[in-house]
Design a protein around this motif. Structure first.
Motif, short mmCIF file in Angstrom:
data_model
loop_
_atom_site.label_atom_id
_atom_site.label_comp_id
_atom_site.label_asym_id
_atom_site.label_seq_id
_atom_site.Cartn_x
_atom_site.Cartn_y
_atom_site.Cartn_z
N GLY A 1 1.32 -1.30 -0.03
CA GLY A 1 0.37 -0.12 -0.10
C GLY A 1 0.99 1.51 -0.17
O GLY A 1 1.97 1.37 -0.21
N LYS A 2 0.42 2.25 -0.15
CA LYS A 2 0.76 3.90 0.01
C LYS A 2 1.73 3.96 1.25
O LYS A 2 2.59 4.78 1.36
N VAL A 3 1.57 3.73 2.83
CA VAL A 3 1.95 3.69 3.86
C VAL A 3 2.33 1.81 4.29
O VAL A 3 3.91 2.07 4.81
N ILE A 4 1.69 1.08 4.13
CA ILE A 4 2.33 -0.26 5.04
C ILE A 4 2.01 -1.44 3.37
O ILE A 4 1.87 -1.10 2.68
N SER A 5 2.83 -2.22 3.74
CA SER A 5 2.72 -3.14 3.33
C SER A 5 2.59 -4.30 4.26
O SER A 5 2.83 -4.64 5.80
N LEU A 6 2.19 -5.62 3.54
CA LEU A 6 2.08 -7.13 4.61
C LEU A 6 2.49 -7.93 4.36
O LEU A 6 2.17 -8.26 2.50
N GLN A 7 3.62 -8.60 4.80
CA GLN A 7 4.20 -10.24 4.12
C GLN A 7 3.43 -11.44 4.74
O GLN A 7 3.13 -10.90 6.37
N VAL A 8 3.31 -12.42 4.63
CA VAL A 8 3.42 -13.81 5.73
C VAL A 8 5.21 -14.38 5.38
O VAL A 8 5.43 -14.86 4.53
N ASP A 9 5.03 -14.31 6.70
CA ASP A 9 6.57 -15.01 7.05
C ASP A 9 6.33 -16.97 7.62
O ASP A 9 6.01 -16.84 8.18
N VAL A 10 7.48 -17.52 6.02
CA VAL A 10 7.70 -19.02 7.46
C VAL A 10 8.73 -19.20 7.93
O VAL A 10 9.57 -18.78 7.40
N VAL A 11 8.61 -19.50 8.91
CA VAL A 11 9.81 -19.46 9.88
C VAL A 11 10.37 -20.94 10.81
O VAL A 11 9.29 -21.55 11.60
N GLU A 12 11.90 -20.65 11.17
CA GLU A 12 12.08 -21.82 11.55
C GLU A 12 11.77 -21.79 12.97
O GLU A 12 12.92 -20.46 13.92
N LEU A 13 11.59 -22.08 13.98
CA LEU A 13 11.57 -21.64 15.09
C LEU A 13 12.52 -22.65 15.79
O LEU A 13 13.13 -23.29 15.35
N PRO A 14 12.80 -22.07 17.13
CA PRO A 14 14.20 -22.26 17.99
C PRO A 14 14.38 -23.98 17.98
O PRO A 14 15.60 -24.70 18.26
N ASP A 15 13.06 -24.72 17.84
CA ASP A 15 13.07 -25.77 18.41
C ASP A 15 13.22 -26.94 16.62
O ASP A 15 13.20 -28.17 17.20
N GLY A 16 13.14 -25.85 15.56
CA GLY A 16 13.06 -26.83 14.56
C GLY A 16 11.80 -26.97 13.84
O GLY A 16 11.58 -26.87 12.58
N ASN A 17 10.45 -26.41 15.10
CA ASN A 17 9.76 -26.82 14.42
C ASN A 17 9.49 -25.58 13.05
O ASN A 17 10.29 -24.49 12.92
N LYS A 18 8.14 -25.74 12.03
CA LYS A 18 7.79 -24.15 11.04
C LYS A 18 6.65 -23.49 12.18
O LYS A 18 5.61 -24.23 11.94
N SER A 19 6.46 -22.19 11.21
CA SER A 19 5.42 -21.66 12.06
C SER A 19 5.50 -20.03 10.45
O SER A 19 6.07 -20.01 9.94
N LYS A 20 3.92 -19.73 10.96
CA LYS A 20 3.56 -17.93 10.06
C LYS A 20 3.96 -17.58 10.93
O LYS A 20 2.96 -17.58 11.52
N ARG A 21 4.43 -16.23 10.14
CA ARG A 21 4.08 -15.08 11.03
C ARG A 21 3.46 -13.81 9.57
O ARG A 21 4.29 -13.25 8.86
N GLU A 22 1.91 -13.10 10.21
CA GLU A 22 1.50 -12.14 9.54
C GLU A 22 2.44 -10.66 9.87
O GLU A 22 2.61 -10.69 10.43
#
Length: 183
Positions: A17-38
């Motif tokens: 957008g004009k002011v902000i953008s939105l993304q979804v990241d897939v991350v690897e957690l410290p224990d090796g599992n994966k999760s999503k972050r908006e």
């Protein structure tokens, strides 16, 4: 490695957008599992505590569509690309209030909502205010009314819910602390 670091595996841009953008990241957690972050990306902003010679706090009232109402807040504005925060503070103070200051003192910087946004606000204290004769106008899509409030009036506005945003509440509490330490 940073404590509890989440390594980005992938990023998907959802909105730009004009002011902000939105993304979804897939991350690897410290224990090796994966999760999503908006994540909301924001260029950052400034906010200004401006006090007149009569010891009044300069505030502006403006409509905030996200809240669907008007609120009273300290002058503030978004950083422009490549602009130093202090220059943004000088510009925004003039555009929103018609005031200029002899110099700006950086108080602190803080993140508004670090759980999902990277917006950082740089808080400044404007020293030796004076009304500018030919002040720059507000942005074309910005409509504000300027107020000069005593600290007591600002505290009342907080109780009434007219002041309800974090940067302004922070500013009022900062001024309360300064006053208490002067005693």
């Amino acid at each position: 490695m940073k404590k509890f670091e989440e390594k980005t595996v992938s990023t998907e841009k959802i909105f730009e957008g004009k002011v902000i953008s939105l993304q979804v990241d897939v991350v690897e957690l410290p224990d090796g599992n994966k999760s999503k972050r908006e994540i909301i990306k924001h260029p950052g902003a400034v906010a200004i505590i401006a006090i007149t010679a009569e010891n009044k706090i300069i505030m502006v009232e403006q409509y905030r569509k996200a809240m669907d109402r008007s609120i009273v807040e300290i002058p503030a504005g978004k950083l422009e690309k490549g602009e130093e925060p202090v220059h943004t503070a000088v510009r925004e103070l003039e555009e929103e209030t018609g005031y200029e200051s002899e110099w700006m003192e950086h108080i602190t910087s803080f993140y508004t909502s670090p759980g999902f946004a990277d917006e950082i606000v740089h808080l400044y204290f404007a020293h030796n205010l004076r009304k500018k004769e030919n002040a720059a106008p507000c942005d074309e899509d910005e409509f504000v009314e300027v107020y000069e409030l005593s600290l007591e009036e600002a505290e009342l506005y907080m109780k009434e819910g007219r002041i309800c945003d974090a940067k302004t509440a922070y500013a009022v509490q900062y001024l309360q602390l300064r006053k208490a330490l002067e005693l």
